[in-house]
Design a protein around this motif. Structure first.
Motif, PDB file in Angstrom:
ATOM      1  N   ARG A 120       0.832  -1.208   0.000  1.00  7.02           N
ATOM      2  CA  ARG A 120       0.000   0.000   0.000  1.00  7.02           C
ATOM      3  C   ARG A 120       0.867   1.259   0.000  1.00  7.02           C
ATOM      4  NH1 ARG A 120      -5.310  -1.327   2.178  1.00  7.02           N
ATOM      5  NH2 ARG A 120      -5.724  -3.448   1.475  1.00  7.02           N
ATOM      6  N   ILE A 121       0.256   2.370  -0.419  1.00  4.09           N
ATOM      7  CA  ILE A 121       0.905   3.685  -0.415  1.00  4.09           C
ATOM      8  C   ILE A 121      -0.179   4.746  -0.280  1.00  4.09           C
ATOM      9  CG2 ILE A 121       0.853   3.850  -2.948  1.00  4.09           C
ATOM     10  CD1 ILE A 121       3.590   5.332  -0.678  1.00  4.09           C
ATOM     11  N   SER A 122       0.164   5.852   0.317  1.00  9.41           N
ATOM     12  CA  SER A 122      -0.709   7.011   0.436  1.00  9.41           C
ATOM     13  C   SER A 122      -2.045   6.652   1.094  1.00  9.41           C
ATOM     14  CB  SER A 122      -0.905   7.672  -0.934  1.00  9.41           C
ATOM     15  OG  SER A 122      -1.421   8.984  -0.797  1.00  9.41           O
ATOM     16  N   VAL A 123      -3.177   6.997   0.469  1.00 10.67           N
ATOM     17  CA  VAL A 123      -4.465   6.855   1.155  1.00 10.67           C
ATOM     18  C   VAL A 123      -4.861   5.403   1.413  1.00 10.67           C
ATOM     19  CG1 VAL A 123      -5.422   9.078   0.489  1.00 10.67           C
ATOM     20  CG2 VAL A 123      -5.632   7.153  -1.078  1.00 10.67           C
ATOM     21  N   ILE A 158      -5.628   2.397  -6.770  1.00 12.00           N
ATOM     22  CA  ILE A 158      -5.533   3.852  -6.875  1.00 12.00           C
ATOM     23  C   ILE A 158      -5.420   4.250  -8.348  1.00 12.00           C
ATOM     24  CG2 ILE A 158      -4.235   5.940  -6.250  1.00 12.00           C
ATOM     25  CD1 ILE A 158      -3.032   4.463  -3.911  1.00 12.00           C
ATOM     26  N   TYR A 159      -6.166   5.297  -8.752  1.00 10.21           N
ATOM     27  CA  TYR A 159      -6.032   5.894 -10.081  1.00 10.21           C
ATOM     28  C   TYR A 159      -5.784   7.386  -9.912  1.00 10.21           C
ATOM     29  CZ  TYR A 159      -7.602   1.450 -11.843  1.00 10.21           C
ATOM     30  OH  TYR A 159      -7.669   0.107 -12.119  1.00 10.21           O
ATOM     31  N   ILE A 160      -4.814   7.900 -10.648  1.00  9.35           N
ATOM     32  CA  ILE A 160      -4.388   9.292 -10.495  1.00  9.35           C
ATOM     33  C   ILE A 160      -4.370   9.996 -11.844  1.00  9.35           C
ATOM     34  CG2 ILE A 160      -2.611  10.847  -9.601  1.00  9.35           C
ATOM     35  CD1 ILE A 160      -1.431   8.430  -8.096  1.00  9.35           C
ATOM     36  N   ILE A 193      -1.913   2.664  -9.487  1.00  5.36           N
ATOM     37  CA  ILE A 193      -1.054   2.017  -8.500  1.00  5.36           C
ATOM     38  C   ILE A 193      -1.801   0.792  -7.991  1.00  5.36           C
ATOM     39  CG2 ILE A 193       0.178   2.201  -6.314  1.00  5.36           C
ATOM     40  CD1 ILE A 193       0.339   5.189  -6.684  1.00  5.36           C
ATOM     41  N   GLN A 194      -1.244  -0.365  -8.307  1.00  3.20           N
ATOM     42  CA  GLN A 194      -1.826  -1.627  -7.846  1.00  3.20           C
ATOM     43  C   GLN A 194      -0.819  -2.336  -6.956  1.00  3.20           C
ATOM     44  OE1 GLN A 194      -4.992  -2.230  -8.513  1.00  3.20           O
ATOM     45  NE2 GLN A 194      -5.152  -0.467  -9.878  1.00  3.20           N
ATOM     46  N   GLU A 196       2.429  -2.770  -6.450  1.00  2.00           N
ATOM     47  CA  GLU A 196       3.841  -2.917  -6.751  1.00  2.00           C
ATOM     48  C   GLU A 196       4.487  -1.698  -7.390  1.00  2.00           C
ATOM     49  OE1 GLU A 196       5.863  -5.322  -5.901  1.00  2.00           O
ATOM     50  OE2 GLU A 196       4.282  -6.394  -4.876  1.00  2.00           O
ATOM     51  N   LYS A 197       3.752  -0.993  -8.257  1.00  2.00           N
ATOM     52  CA  LYS A 197       4.404   0.102  -8.969  1.00  2.00           C
ATOM     53  C   LYS A 197       3.382   1.071  -9.547  1.00  2.00           C
ATOM     54  CE  LYS A 197       4.854  -2.954 -12.992  1.00  2.00           C
ATOM     55  NZ  LYS A 197       5.759  -3.524 -13.997  1.00  2.00           N
ATOM     56  N   LEU A 198       3.920   2.201 -10.012  1.00  3.89           N
ATOM     57  CA  LEU A 198       3.116   3.247 -10.639  1.00  3.89           C
ATOM     58  C   LEU A 198       3.172   3.042 -12.144  1.00  3.89           C
ATOM     59  CD1 LEU A 198       1.674   6.031  -9.948  1.00  3.89           C
ATOM     60  CD2 LEU A 198       3.869   7.097 -10.432  1.00  3.89           C
ATOM     61  N   ASP A 199       2.015   2.806 -12.768  1.00  5.66           N
ATOM     62  CA  ASP A 199       1.960   2.519 -14.200  1.00  5.66           C
ATOM     63  C   ASP A 199       1.003   3.466 -14.918  1.00  5.66           C
ATOM     64  OD1 ASP A 199       3.671   0.231 -14.388  1.00  5.66           O
ATOM     65  OD2 ASP A 199       2.108  -0.972 -13.450  1.00  5.66           O
ATOM     66  N   LEU A 200       1.238   3.673 -16.209  1.00  9.41           N
ATOM     67  CA  LEU A 200       0.307   4.423 -17.043  1.00  9.41           C
ATOM     68  C   LEU A 200      -0.895   3.540 -17.346  1.00  9.41           C
ATOM     69  CD1 LEU A 200      -0.368   6.927 -18.777  1.00  9.41           C
ATOM     70  CD2 LEU A 200       0.835   5.806 -20.674  1.00  9.41           C
ATOM     71  N   PHE A 201      -2.098   4.042 -17.056  1.00 14.42           N
ATOM     72  CA  PHE A 201      -3.321   3.278 -17.289  1.00 14.42           C
ATOM     73  C   PHE A 201      -4.046   3.743 -18.547  1.00 14.42           C
ATOM     74  CE2 PHE A 201      -7.958   2.822 -16.694  1.00 14.42           C
ATOM     75  CZ  PHE A 201      -8.038   1.440 -16.627  1.00 14.42           C
ATOM     76  N   ALA A 202      -4.137   5.069 -18.749  1.00 18.52           N
ATOM     77  CA  ALA A 202      -4.871   5.600 -19.897  1.00 18.52           C
ATOM     78  C   ALA A 202      -4.384   7.015 -20.215  1.00 18.52           C
ATOM     79  CB  ALA A 202      -6.370   5.604 -19.621  1.00 18.52           C
TER      80      ALA A 202
END
Length: 293
Positions: A120-123, A158-160, A193-194, A196-202
């Motif tokens: 987990r990270i952040s919220v 998480i989606y950012i 963010i799922q 393990e890492k921060l990835d581009l989703f769309a």
């Protein structure tokens, strides 16, 4: 019932003042800025951070010194029988794996310090801390809390929406060419963010489109991934690196799409913010523990 300390780090977004009110403990994350070390929420506020970030200061994250972490453990163990330590995801930092190794290898910590790696990270990490408090108050011991939280490590998302490609380019997460094209086309990347890492989703063309993508994906996950289309089994949270007016509008839009869901709103932790910059909006969820339902 054993006396158990709940310890996390400031990647959770929990401030020192909030920690004092909750009766927990937070290790401040160090940041290197202009050759000087700053500590989140100690001598580095959110406002100071974003001012330096937008002024072009060279900012890099760092792991808490393990010596400082061990000192914190030793101090807490003079008052508590056990410690449940919830650091940021092992997929995003090496500090978690190091802490696990030390907790197992040093006699004074073995069987007393339980390091949770629930990705987990952040919220969503903040929610893990609240879940740990709930389990402690229900009589779970440190080992049981660690086991319970790690059993649900995949049950968050998480989606950012990122406002500018500048900081993704600076951090090497997109190429200069892709960043230049994205800026020209005014693309608003949506990251995921799922654990393990921060990835581009769309890639969205407008803020409105990016918000629609995030809400639609969260609805899909509620129904298909978590089996809770009505959201009753879910914690829903918003995070941001924005001004309050923008965040309030975002909360209103999300509330209309998720009626009946209580929505928490908090700033994104600075360790995430330094890679995405100001103007970001996020939506996040984690599944409620069975003990809470």
């Amino acid at each position: 019932m054993r006396k158990i300390a709940i310890l996390t780090d400031s990647n959770s977004g929990i401030t020192q003042a909030e920690a004092a009110k909750l009766g927990i403990h937070v290790i401040p994350m160090p940041f290197m800025i202009g050759g000087k070390t700053y500590y989140e929420d100690v001598n580095l506020t959110q406002e100071q951070f974003y001012t330096m970030l937008t002024e072009g200061e060279d900012i890099s994250t760092s792991m808490p010194a393990m010596g400082d972490t061990m000192d914190t453990w030793e101090k807490l163990l003079t008052e508590y029988e056990e410690i449940v330590y919830i650091p940021m995801s092992s997929g995003l930092s090496g500090s978690c794996a190091t802490a696990i190794m030390i907790a197992q290898d040093y006699e004074e910590f073995a069987g007393k310090v339980f390091v949770v790696d629930n990705h987990r990270i952040s919220v969503t990490m903040r929610q893990s801390v609240l879940d740990a408090m709930l389990l402690r108050d229900k009589g779970f011991d440190g080992g049981q809390i660690k086991e319970r939280l790690e059993a649900v490590k995949q049950e968050s998302s998480i989606y950012i929406m990122v406002d500018t490609m500048h900081y993704l380019k600076k951090g090497g997460r997109v190429t200069p060419a892709a960043a230049a094209l994205g800026t020209l086309l005014r693309i608003k990347p949506v990251l995921s963010i799922q654990g393990e890492k921060l990835d581009l989703f769309a890639k969205a063309r407008t803020v409105k489109n990016a918000k629609s993508i995030m809400i639609s994906q969260m609805k899909k996950e509620f129904a298909e991934r978590f089996g809770s289309a009505d959201g009753q089994k879910m914690h829903l949270a918003l995070a941001h690196t924005c001004d309050e007016a923008t965040v309030e509008e975002w909360k209103k839009e999300v509330s209309e799409q998720f009626p009946g869901c209580e929505i928490a709103v908090n700033p994104l932790s600075l360790s995430v913010s330094c890679h995405i910059g100001p103007g970001a909006l996020a939506i996040a969820c984690s599944k409620k523990l069975e003990e809470e339902e």
